[in-house]
Enzyme design. Sequence first.
Site, mmCIF file in Angstrom:
data_model
loop_
_atom_site.group_PDB
_atom_site.id
_atom_site.type_symbol
_atom_site.label_atom_id
_atom_site.label_comp_id
_atom_site.label_asym_id
_atom_site.label_seq_id
_atom_site.Cartn_x
_atom_site.Cartn_y
_atom_site.Cartn_z
ATOM 1 N N LYS A 260 -0.670 -1.311 -4.634
ATOM 2 C CA LYS A 260 -1.692 -0.264 -4.733
ATOM 3 C C LYS A 260 -0.957 1.061 -4.656
ATOM 4 C CE LYS A 260 -5.700 1.529 -2.086
ATOM 5 N NZ LYS A 260 -5.178 2.849 -1.672
ATOM 6 N N TYR B 120 0.867 -1.186 0.000
ATOM 7 C CA TYR B 120 0.000 0.000 0.000
ATOM 8 C C TYR B 120 0.898 1.228 0.000
ATOM 9 C CZ TYR B 120 -3.843 3.069 1.570
ATOM 10 O OH TYR B 120 -4.784 4.065 1.685
#
Length: 297
Positions: free
Chosen positions: A163, A135
Amino acid sequence: MTCFTGLSAFPITPASADGRVDTAALRALIAPLVRAGVDSIGLLGSTGTYAYLSREERRRALDAALDEAAGRVPVIVGVGALRTDEAIALAQDARAAGAVAGLLAAVSYTPLTDEEVSEHFSAVATESGLPICIYDNPGTTHFRFAPSLVGRLAQVPGICALKSPAPDPDAVADHLDALRRAVPAEFRLGTSGDWNAAEALLAGSEAWYSVAAGLFPHTCLAILRAAQAGDATRTRALNARMQPLWDLFKEFTSLRVIYAAASHLGLCRADPPRPILPLPEPLRQRVADVVDRLDLS
């Protein structure tokens, strides 16, 4: 893994002022996502205010989400924490509960080095056995994953995806190309930052991790499917229609706006966790006007 492709919808996590998750309200937010057919649900992301919830409350939220998704939609859950041992425990909880993957940010108070982040991620993936999506959220963590570090982490068993916030449209193709050259073919590259997601999808991003999809899955699915079909004209037209919402996201943060939108639609009455304050009434009305004008309900 297929859970790292397509549209991942990120709902808020309604909770009381003292951090007690309202599981009934959470299930009511997740049910329409399941019915819409999103490709995954991103529980306890930044929009899900994971950093403000205890381990016990995160587990209650996860159990409620998994029960509502009931095997029909995979659930990816945020497992970020300041301490490595806490992140490992959260990832172990997620695996035991039945989440398909964990979303791990480089959360810190003291700025982290690449080596520290590498050790942290490797430990969580190895010791939990939970598939991990990196992330990259520099606006919150103040740490940015360079392609070289992503490539290094992609060699760790169990670290499967990224991501990453999409840059402006004129830079997104180069951004994705640099990442793709750094990672194995099976490693999945996905995009966050709703206002730039359409161009990222057209440039080859394999997933859209979307705040807006947590409330408006049908609208976001239409953009995604047009991009997947290679219809750039339709993708851009659908995205342009959403520009008033994207402008609100950029001006007031997607978190504050999506709480106001959820309240306006009567889906839940929760406020963001303090010290984050809800938008004042005039701005809440602006959000309501945009939601109504775009017919996003």
